[in-house]
Scaffold this active site. Structure first.
Site, short mmCIF file in Angstrom:
data_model
loop_
_atom_site.label_atom_id
_atom_site.label_comp_id
_atom_site.label_asym_id
_atom_site.label_seq_id
_atom_site.Cartn_x
_atom_site.Cartn_y
_atom_site.Cartn_z
N LYS A 209 -12.13 -1.47 -0.73
CA LYS A 209 -10.72 -1.86 -0.82
C LYS A 209 -10.61 -3.38 -0.91
O LYS A 209 -11.31 -4.12 -0.21
CB LYS A 209 -9.96 -1.32 0.40
CG LYS A 209 -8.45 -1.53 0.33
CD LYS A 209 -7.76 -0.82 1.48
CE LYS A 209 -6.26 -1.02 1.46
NZ LYS A 209 -5.57 -0.26 2.52
N SER A 281 -1.80 2.49 1.33
CA SER A 281 -2.17 1.39 0.46
C SER A 281 -3.61 1.46 -0.03
O SER A 281 -4.01 0.67 -0.88
CB SER A 281 -1.95 0.05 1.19
OG SER A 281 -2.88 -0.11 2.25
N SER A 305 -2.27 4.55 5.60
CA SER A 305 -2.83 4.17 4.32
C SER A 305 -4.19 4.76 3.98
O SER A 305 -4.70 4.52 2.90
CB SER A 305 -2.90 2.65 4.20
OG SER A 305 -1.62 2.14 4.04
#
Length: 585
Positions: A209, A281, A305
């Site tokens: 990420k 996210s 997320s």
């Protein structure tokens, strides 16, 4: 149990920020390290008793005229001290002096060895089709590599080819690192030829990420103000994954500053319906894993997320106990909530990945020493599992199928509930902490450059957070302690709890208490193209898409091994985890 925050959609529309996730502090962009400047507007008007009278409505308080006069007498000094404090440099790496600890005083938590066992089935023969290899679970790919049937370099090239083919559709990578990937894969192959196994993820390619730093690689945080940012050093998790033999394919997308699926380059897409976003996210990690562009992804969660994109994309997401995985070198969003965890295509894979990244880190003030023990093949008969009948009455067929699979596995179901409390009051924490972490964006108006400007988006929630009373905030934190005590008592005598992902406020509550959550694919439904909040898009039309959904398991603090074993047993009985999105198969 209260149903005041019973669904993700209600939580979001109530002004919460449920599709967010982050880790902790990473090197900040140079401009963030500079003292924030006040907005270049006209000087603020002088504060008067009339100002105070008007402000009282914001905090639901009432003062007399005499009391307002007393407050006003010392207010100029108070404002001056606040302004002076704002001018002090506070990079994103600077954590608060008071750090959250999920452990309750006087409670003894089980000491665990660091030991992970798989369910024992062999990897079997290597498929002749590259797509079959790409979609295989990590545990199977690792078996092929150890046996010599598959090289790390070949597996890496398969994924690099798929990224080149599909990233233009999914927008799930912000940066691809083929040179790093090939070099790390070749190192793994050389080590194996010399008889050395680097670790549990030897030769397995993954996506990181983008809010987590890898030295020399762009780490843009998905946000326009940071799109030129390059990491100066590795995050702790990047080092641990490299030492475990994992191969970095690149940086996966996340919504700007860890909220949602929109970033400066576009919107990350759901492979099962590329017309809709992948949620967030950890948008890119879930999308890339679901589409077979990586063997696994690393996600982060502050308030949904990992779970939310796993629900939408059909991946398996494990949010570990707070403090189990180091966050040093990752962007800080909310220091008391940020967590890092794996996103994979099978429950068993999450055990391998978590074993590689578990461990205390002195550079993360929220890090805790906790051993990780998991036996994915453990017999779950007799396991005591909490459930709430109302959750499943309001749930889906997939949720009810997961519950039945747990029954069929031989668990003992025990009714579970929590006290009826105003749990949504906890949401102030994420708004206040994130507003503090990115105060300079509000004060110098550079928040205007963020791609999402809706009322629920960061710019507005951060402005609103300036009006949360410090007294209320401290009492909200005290209320959080009360919730921690409630959850500890409710879990007493239970090995796990099962339910729909967002039912009963459990996602919100357990994020605030620090408990682990496992979201695994439990079935499918037909849905029109959805917004990030789960409702149909205005221009969705009448077409429906067959999309996956997840069900969740929760465990007592640091007992991820329970939900891994139970999740694998349910997954095996449901038999729905291996289906691939048709456009990427």
């Amino acid at each position: 149990m209260s149903d005041k925050v019973s669904t993700r959609r209600e939580l979001l529309k109530g002004g919460a920020v449920a599709v967010i996730a982050a880790g902790a502090a990473g090197p900040a962009l140079a401009r963030q390290d500079a003292a924030p400047a006040a907005a270049a507007d006209a000087a603020a008007p002088a504060v008067s008793t009339d100002t105070l009278h008007c402000a009282e409505a914001l905090f639901d308080i009432r003062y007399t005229d005499a009391e307002r006069e007393q407050v006003l007498a010392g207010l100029d000094d108070w404002i001056a001290r606040t302004s002076q404090q704002r001018a002090v440099e506070k990079p994103n790496t600077l954590a608060p002096s008071c750090m959250f600890d999920p452990r309750l005083p006087g409670v003894a938590y089980r000491s665990q060895p660091n030991a992970v066992s798989l369910s024992g089935h062999g990897a079997g023969p290597l498929p002749g089709n590259d797509a079959d290899i790409a979609f295989a679970p990590v545990w199977q790919q690792a078996g092929w590599i150890r046996s010599g049937a598959l090289s790390a370099r070949r597996l890496t090239e398969i994924y690099l080819d798929r990224i080149a083919q599909y990233n233009g559709t999914l927008h799930c990578f912000v940066t691809v690192t083929p040179e790093i990937a090939r070099a790390e894969a070749d190192q793994c192959d050389r080590a194996l030829a010399e008889g050395r196994l680097l670790g549990p993820l030897h030769g397995i390619p993954y996506g990181m990420k983008d809010i987590i730093d890898v030295a020399g690689v762009a780490a843009t945080w998905g946000a326009t103000p940071y799109r030129e940012r390059v990491a100066g050093q590795d995050a702790r998790i990047a080092v641990m994954l490299r030492e475990a033999g994992a191969v970095l394919l690149g940086k996966t997308t996340n919504g700007a500053l860890a909220y949602g699926d929109r970033w400066f380059g576009g919107q990350t897409r759901n492979p099962w319906n590329p017309q809709e976003g992948s949620s967030g996210s950890s948008a890119g990690s879930a999308s890339a894993t679901a589409a077979g562009l990586v063997a696994f992804g690393i996600g982060t969660e502050t308030l949904g997320s990992i779970v939310s994109p796993s629900h939408r994309c059909g991946t398996t997401g494990l949010r570990p106990s707070f403090g189990r995985v180091s966050r040093s070198g990752a962007m800080a969003l909310c220091w008391s909530l940020d967590k890092i965890g794996p996103i994979a295509r099978s429950v068993e894979d999450t055990a391998l990945i978590l074993s590689a990244i578990n461990g205390a880190d002195p550079l993360d003030p929220g890090s805790l020493e906790a051993g990780f023990e998991a036996d994915a093949g453990r017999d779950v008969r007799g396991m005591r599992v909490g459930w709430n009948p109302a959750w499943f009455e309001n749930g889906t067929d997939a949720d009810r199928a997961a519950l039945q699979a747990a029954r069929d596995a031989g668990v003992e179901l025990v009714e579970f509930s929590l006290p009826d409390r105003p749990y949504d009051a906890l949401l102030a924490s994420v708004e206040v902490e994130s507003a503090a972490a990115f105060e300079h964006l509000t004060l110098d108006n550079s928040d205007d450059s963020l791609v999402w400007q809706a009322p629920q988006a960061w710019p507005n929630t951060w402005r609103r957070a300036r009006f949360i009373s410090a007294v209320d905030y401290v009492n909200i934190d005290r209320f959080r302690r009360q919730v921690m005590q409630d959850v500890h008592a409710a879990f007493d005598g239970l090995d796990a709890v099962i339910g729909p992902n967002f039912a009963g406020g459990m996602l919100l509550i357990t994020n605030y208490t620090g408990h682990p959550q496992l979201a695994f694919r439990s079935g499918y439904s037909r849905q029109r193209t959805r917004t990030i909040f789960g409702g149909a898009q205005e221009d969705a039309g009448e077409a429906e898409f067959r999309v996956p959904q997840a069900t969740s398991l929760w465990a007592p603090l640091f007992e991820e091994g329970n939900i891994i074993a139970l999740g694998r047993a349910i997954e095996a009985r449901l038999g729905v985890a291996t289906e691939r999105p048709s456009g990427f198969a």
